[in-house]
Design a protein around this motif. Structure first.
Motif, short mmCIF file in Angstrom:
data_model
loop_
_atom_site.label_atom_id
_atom_site.label_comp_id
_atom_site.label_asym_id
_atom_site.label_seq_id
_atom_site.Cartn_x
_atom_site.Cartn_y
_atom_site.Cartn_z
N ASN A 5 0.83 -1.21 0.00
CA ASN A 5 0.00 0.00 0.00
C ASN A 5 0.86 1.25 0.00
OD1 ASN A 5 -2.42 -1.42 0.01
ND2 ASN A 5 -2.64 -1.33 2.21
N ARG A 6 1.97 1.20 0.73
CA ARG A 6 2.87 2.36 0.75
C ARG A 6 3.51 2.59 -0.61
NH1 ARG A 6 3.42 0.40 6.08
NH2 ARG A 6 5.16 -0.96 5.57
N ILE A 7 3.88 1.49 -1.29
CA ILE A 7 4.42 1.62 -2.65
C ILE A 7 3.38 2.27 -3.55
CG2 ILE A 7 5.18 0.35 -4.71
CD1 ILE A 7 6.31 -1.78 -2.82
N ALA A 8 2.16 1.75 -3.50
CA ALA A 8 1.09 2.27 -4.36
C ALA A 8 0.80 3.74 -4.06
CB ALA A 8 -0.18 1.44 -4.18
N GLN A 9 0.78 4.09 -2.78
CA GLN A 9 0.49 5.48 -2.39
C GLN A 9 1.57 6.43 -2.89
OE1 GLN A 9 0.42 6.07 1.86
NE2 GLN A 9 -0.57 8.06 1.68
N LEU A 10 2.82 6.06 -2.69
CA LEU A 10 3.91 6.92 -3.13
C LEU A 10 3.94 7.02 -4.65
CD1 LEU A 10 6.33 8.66 -2.50
CD2 LEU A 10 7.71 6.58 -2.27
N ARG A 11 3.75 5.89 -5.31
CA ARG A 11 3.75 5.87 -6.78
C ARG A 11 2.64 6.77 -7.32
NH1 ARG A 11 0.64 3.55 -10.07
NH2 ARG A 11 -0.28 2.08 -8.61
N GLU A 23 10.13 0.19 -14.50
CA GLU A 23 11.27 0.56 -15.34
C GLU A 23 12.34 1.27 -14.53
OE1 GLU A 23 9.44 2.75 -18.53
OE2 GLU A 23 8.92 0.92 -19.62
N ARG A 24 11.94 2.12 -13.62
CA ARG A 24 12.92 2.84 -12.78
C ARG A 24 13.64 1.90 -11.82
NH1 ARG A 24 11.77 8.54 -12.69
NH2 ARG A 24 9.91 8.97 -13.91
N GLU A 41 5.54 -10.53 -1.17
CA GLU A 41 6.38 -9.58 -0.44
C GLU A 41 7.70 -9.47 -1.18
OE1 GLU A 41 5.73 -7.73 2.32
OE2 GLU A 41 3.68 -8.48 2.22
N PRO A 42 8.21 -8.27 -1.36
CA PRO A 42 9.48 -8.11 -2.08
C PRO A 42 10.66 -8.63 -1.27
CG PRO A 42 8.75 -6.00 -1.25
CD PRO A 42 7.66 -6.98 -0.96
N THR A 43 11.65 -9.13 -1.97
CA THR A 43 12.90 -9.52 -1.31
C THR A 43 13.61 -8.25 -0.86
OG1 THR A 43 14.16 -9.41 -3.36
CG2 THR A 43 13.14 -11.54 -2.81
N ILE A 50 13.44 -0.78 -5.31
CA ILE A 50 12.26 0.09 -5.28
C ILE A 50 12.60 1.44 -4.64
CG2 ILE A 50 9.95 0.37 -4.29
CD1 ILE A 50 9.67 -2.74 -4.69
N CYS A 51 13.33 1.40 -3.55
CA CYS A 51 13.74 2.65 -2.89
C CYS A 51 14.60 3.49 -3.82
CB CYS A 51 14.49 2.35 -1.60
SG CYS A 51 13.43 1.69 -0.31
N ARG A 52 15.53 2.86 -4.51
CA ARG A 52 16.36 3.60 -5.47
C ARG A 52 15.51 4.17 -6.60
NH1 ARG A 52 21.41 -0.57 -5.73
NH2 ARG A 52 22.35 0.08 -3.77
N GLY A 53 14.53 3.39 -7.06
CA GLY A 53 13.63 3.88 -8.11
C GLY A 53 12.88 5.13 -7.70
N PHE A 54 12.46 5.15 -6.44
CA PHE A 54 11.78 6.33 -5.91
C PHE A 54 12.75 7.42 -5.49
CE2 PHE A 54 8.02 3.55 -4.62
CZ PHE A 54 7.11 4.17 -5.47
N GLY A 55 14.01 7.05 -5.28
CA GLY A 55 15.00 8.02 -4.79
C GLY A 55 14.81 8.35 -3.33
N VAL A 56 14.40 7.35 -2.55
CA VAL A 56 14.16 7.54 -1.12
C VAL A 56 14.94 6.51 -0.31
CG1 VAL A 56 11.86 8.52 -1.48
CG2 VAL A 56 12.10 6.06 -1.05
N GLU A 57 15.11 6.79 0.96
CA GLU A 57 15.72 5.85 1.89
C GLU A 57 14.69 4.78 2.25
OE1 GLU A 57 18.90 5.82 3.02
OE2 GLU A 57 19.26 7.45 1.60
N PRO A 58 15.14 3.58 2.63
CA PRO A 58 14.19 2.51 2.97
C PRO A 58 13.21 2.87 4.07
CG PRO A 58 16.36 1.59 2.63
CD PRO A 58 16.51 3.10 2.58
#
Length: 68
Positions: A5-11, A23-24, A41-43, A50-58
């Motif tokens: 849900n957090r991934i979806a919300q941020l995206r 792609e990112r 659940e992601p590894t 995913i964090c790098r794709g968003f450019g955020v810290e975990p």
């Protein structure tokens, strides 16, 4: 709130599609869809991608801290 849900919300807040995020992150869009839907659940490796794709810290995705 789940990790997916957090991934979806941020995206969504960035106006990105699942394909844009995939792609990112150098992941498949189906993986993003599974994470967001809670089917998988992601590894740790994919969490980092995913964090790098968003450019955020975990901690931003784990707790949604400090995101503006």
């Amino acid at each position: 709130m789940s990790f997916g849900n957090r991934i979806a919300q941020l995206r969504a807040s960035l106006g990105w599609t699942q394909l844009d995020l995939a792609e990112r992150c150098e992941l498949q869009s189906t993986a993003i869809a599974h994470y967001e839907a809670g089917r998988r659940e992601p590894t740790l490796t994919n969490i980092v991608k995913i964090c790098r794709g968003f450019g955020v810290e975990p901690n931003v995705l784990i707790k949604m801290e400090d995101y503006k």
